[in-house]
Write an enzyme that holds these catalytic residues in place. Sequence first.
Site, PDB file in Angstrom:
ATOM      1  N   MET A  81     -12.132   4.902  -0.694  1.00 38.53           N
ATOM      2  CA  MET A  81     -12.779   5.142   0.597  1.00 38.53           C
ATOM      3  C   MET A  81     -13.432   6.513   0.509  1.00 38.53           C
ATOM      4  O   MET A  81     -12.978   7.484   1.144  1.00 38.53           O
ATOM      5  CB  MET A  81     -11.742   5.069   1.725  1.00 38.53           C
ATOM      6  CG  MET A  81     -11.325   3.642   2.040  1.00 38.53           C
ATOM      7  SD  MET A  81      -9.780   3.581   2.944  1.00 38.53           S
ATOM      8  CE  MET A  81      -8.632   3.672   1.577  1.00 38.53           C
ATOM      9  N   MET A 110      -8.809   8.467  -0.130  1.00 40.45           N
ATOM     10  CA  MET A 110      -9.619   8.863   1.036  1.00 40.45           C
ATOM     11  C   MET A 110     -10.102  10.296   0.860  1.00 40.45           C
ATOM     12  O   MET A 110      -9.309  11.166   0.475  1.00 40.45           O
ATOM     13  CB  MET A 110      -8.752   8.794   2.298  1.00 40.45           C
ATOM     14  CG  MET A 110      -8.150   7.428   2.533  1.00 40.45           C
ATOM     15  SD  MET A 110      -7.064   7.478   3.972  1.00 40.45           S
ATOM     16  CE  MET A 110      -6.581   5.763   4.051  1.00 40.45           C
ATOM     17  N   HIS A 114      -1.299  -1.320  -4.242  1.00 45.73           N
ATOM     18  CA  HIS A 114      -2.570  -0.900  -3.635  1.00 45.73           C
ATOM     19  C   HIS A 114      -2.558   0.613  -3.429  1.00 45.73           C
ATOM     20  O   HIS A 114      -1.641   1.160  -2.808  1.00 45.73           O
ATOM     21  CB  HIS A 114      -2.732  -1.627  -2.292  1.00 45.73           C
ATOM     22  CG  HIS A 114      -4.047  -1.407  -1.621  1.00 45.73           C
ATOM     23  ND1 HIS A 114      -5.180  -2.133  -1.924  1.00 45.73           N
ATOM     24  CD2 HIS A 114      -4.415  -0.552  -0.635  1.00 45.73           C
ATOM     25  CE1 HIS A 114      -6.180  -1.742  -1.149  1.00 45.73           C
ATOM     26  NE2 HIS A 114      -5.739  -0.769  -0.355  1.00 45.73           N
ATOM     27  N   MET A 155     -11.897  -5.364   5.287  1.00 46.34           N
ATOM     28  CA  MET A 155     -11.074  -4.430   6.059  1.00 46.34           C
ATOM     29  C   MET A 155     -10.766  -5.068   7.409  1.00 46.34           C
ATOM     30  O   MET A 155     -11.670  -5.450   8.150  1.00 46.34           O
ATOM     31  CB  MET A 155     -11.813  -3.098   6.282  1.00 46.34           C
ATOM     32  CG  MET A 155     -12.063  -2.292   5.019  1.00 46.34           C
ATOM     33  SD  MET A 155     -10.607  -2.035   3.989  1.00 46.34           S
ATOM     34  CE  MET A 155      -9.510  -1.189   5.128  1.00 46.34           C
ATOM     35  N   SER A 180       0.845  -1.198   0.000  1.00 44.04           N
ATOM     36  CA  SER A 180       0.000   0.000   0.000  1.00 44.04           C
ATOM     37  C   SER A 180       0.878   1.244   0.000  1.00 44.04           C
ATOM     38  O   SER A 180       1.638   1.492   0.938  1.00 44.04           O
ATOM     39  CB  SER A 180      -0.894   0.002   1.239  1.00 44.04           C
ATOM     40  OG  SER A 180      -1.508   1.268   1.344  1.00 44.04           O
ATOM     41  N   ASP A 240      -4.724   3.807  -1.974  1.00 46.75           N
ATOM     42  CA  ASP A 240      -5.830   4.182  -1.084  1.00 46.75           C
ATOM     43  C   ASP A 240      -6.302   5.600  -1.365  1.00 46.75           C
ATOM     44  O   ASP A 240      -5.541   6.556  -1.210  1.00 46.75           O
ATOM     45  CB  ASP A 240      -5.351   4.111   0.371  1.00 46.75           C
ATOM     46  CG  ASP A 240      -5.209   2.680   0.857  1.00 46.75           C
ATOM     47  OD1 ASP A 240      -6.160   1.912   0.680  1.00 46.75           O
ATOM     48  OD2 ASP A 240      -4.138   2.348   1.402  1.00 46.75           O
ATOM     49  N   ASP A 246      -7.141  -6.174   4.068  1.00 53.40           N
ATOM     50  CA  ASP A 246      -6.526  -4.846   4.070  1.00 53.40           C
ATOM     51  C   ASP A 246      -6.455  -4.257   5.474  1.00 53.40           C
ATOM     52  O   ASP A 246      -7.477  -3.917   6.061  1.00 53.40           O
ATOM     53  CB  ASP A 246      -7.335  -3.927   3.139  1.00 53.40           C
ATOM     54  CG  ASP A 246      -6.651  -2.596   2.909  1.00 53.40           C
ATOM     55  OD1 ASP A 246      -5.489  -2.434   3.333  1.00 53.40           O
ATOM     56  OD2 ASP A 246      -7.287  -1.719   2.298  1.00 53.40           O
ATOM     57  N   HIS A 292      -8.418   1.406  -4.090  1.00 51.86           N
ATOM     58  CA  HIS A 292      -9.374   1.227  -2.995  1.00 51.86           C
ATOM     59  C   HIS A 292     -10.011   2.588  -2.708  1.00 51.86           C
ATOM     60  O   HIS A 292      -9.358   3.465  -2.141  1.00 51.86           O
ATOM     61  CB  HIS A 292      -8.602   0.687  -1.772  1.00 51.86           C
ATOM     62  CG  HIS A 292      -9.422   0.531  -0.544  1.00 51.86           C
ATOM     63  ND1 HIS A 292      -8.851   0.387   0.711  1.00 51.86           N
ATOM     64  CD2 HIS A 292     -10.766   0.480  -0.343  1.00 51.86           C
ATOM     65  CE1 HIS A 292      -9.806   0.260   1.617  1.00 51.86           C
ATOM     66  NE2 HIS A 292     -10.973   0.318   1.000  1.00 51.86           N
TER      67      HIS A 292
HETATM   68  C1  DX5 Z   1      -6.552   1.701   5.514  1.00 50.50           C
HETATM   69  C2  DX5 Z   1      -6.072   1.442   4.110  1.00 50.50           C
HETATM   70  C3  DX5 Z   1      -5.029   0.390   4.041  1.00 50.50           C
HETATM   71  C4  DX5 Z   1      -3.727   0.796   4.677  1.00 50.50           C
HETATM   72  C5  DX5 Z   1      -2.968  -0.434   5.095  1.00 50.50           C
HETATM   73  O1  DX5 Z   1      -7.550   2.649   5.472  1.00 50.50           O
HETATM   74  O2  DX5 Z   1      -7.149   1.038   3.298  1.00 50.50           O
HETATM   75  O3  DX5 Z   1      -4.810  -0.024   2.700  1.00 50.50           O
HETATM   76  O4  DX5 Z   1      -2.937   1.557   3.806  1.00 50.50           O
HETATM   77  O5  DX5 Z   1      -1.853  -0.040   5.829  1.00 50.50           O
HETATM   78  P1  DX5 Z   1      -1.150  -0.997   6.897  1.00 50.50           P
HETATM   79  O6  DX5 Z   1      -0.682  -2.199   6.127  1.00 50.50           O
HETATM   80  O7  DX5 Z   1      -0.035  -0.150   7.429  1.00 50.50           O
HETATM   81  O8  DX5 Z   1      -2.190  -1.350   7.917  1.00 50.50           O
HETATM   82 ZN    ZN Z   2      -6.695   0.055   1.342  1.00 50.13          ZN
END
Ligand code: DX5
Ligand code: ZN
Length: 219
Positions: A67, A36, A32, A136, A7, A34, A174, A65
Amino acid sequence: MASIAPSILAANFLNLEKDIEFVNNSPVSHLHIDIMDGVFVPNISFGQNITKQMASKCTKIIDVHLMIVNPEKYISEFRDAGADIISIHAEASNHLHRAIYQIKETGAKAGIALNPHTSISTVQNILEDVDVIVLMSVNPGFGGQKFIYNTIKKIEQLNELRAIHNYSFEIEIDGGVGLQNAEILLKAGANILVAGSSIFKADDPMLAATRLNDLASHF
Ligand code: DX5
Ligand code: ZN
């Protein structure tokens, strides 16, 4: 064979190009990303433009991903930015079945992500349509959080449904994943493990990525 998806959220944002090169040179198959929005989750990361620049440098499968609220609105933009897999949250859409086909029509694989509190039964009626279920294993919003142990039960439940009905979706986990718990997740039926901190914050990130990938290659 199962897959590892580093990620990029855990990378150094001042050095994104270097970190993408690191992922390219590592044995893992996915990256990956993310997204947000500060509304669906408390944190804000980055958007389509940075995703597009990262994807253009990356030789791996781009796993986006989302969010965000109203994820349907941004599906085509993230596909244009280079996403190979687009996952939206079950909690963010009232029309998951339609959204899955909206994603598939762009040519990307469709993923549905479930927060820790969301039951598998919520998506039971769309399991035959979806390409990936993202469980998650932390509350989304931040990297570096502690793995929520109940996720293992959810993996087993999904794995059983998949076997009974002969479904083809992959199970992605994840949050809080690393060498300490990867094997138990893979044994329970996980196919893609997202690893942020456990790779990018490791003393030797290449060694961490290689070890995780070696483990995944046995499943
Ligand atoms: C959380 C994200 C994850 C995060 C994982 O909201 O969706 O993808 O980056 O990070 P680690 O592996 O550090 O928990
Ligand atoms: Zn993620």
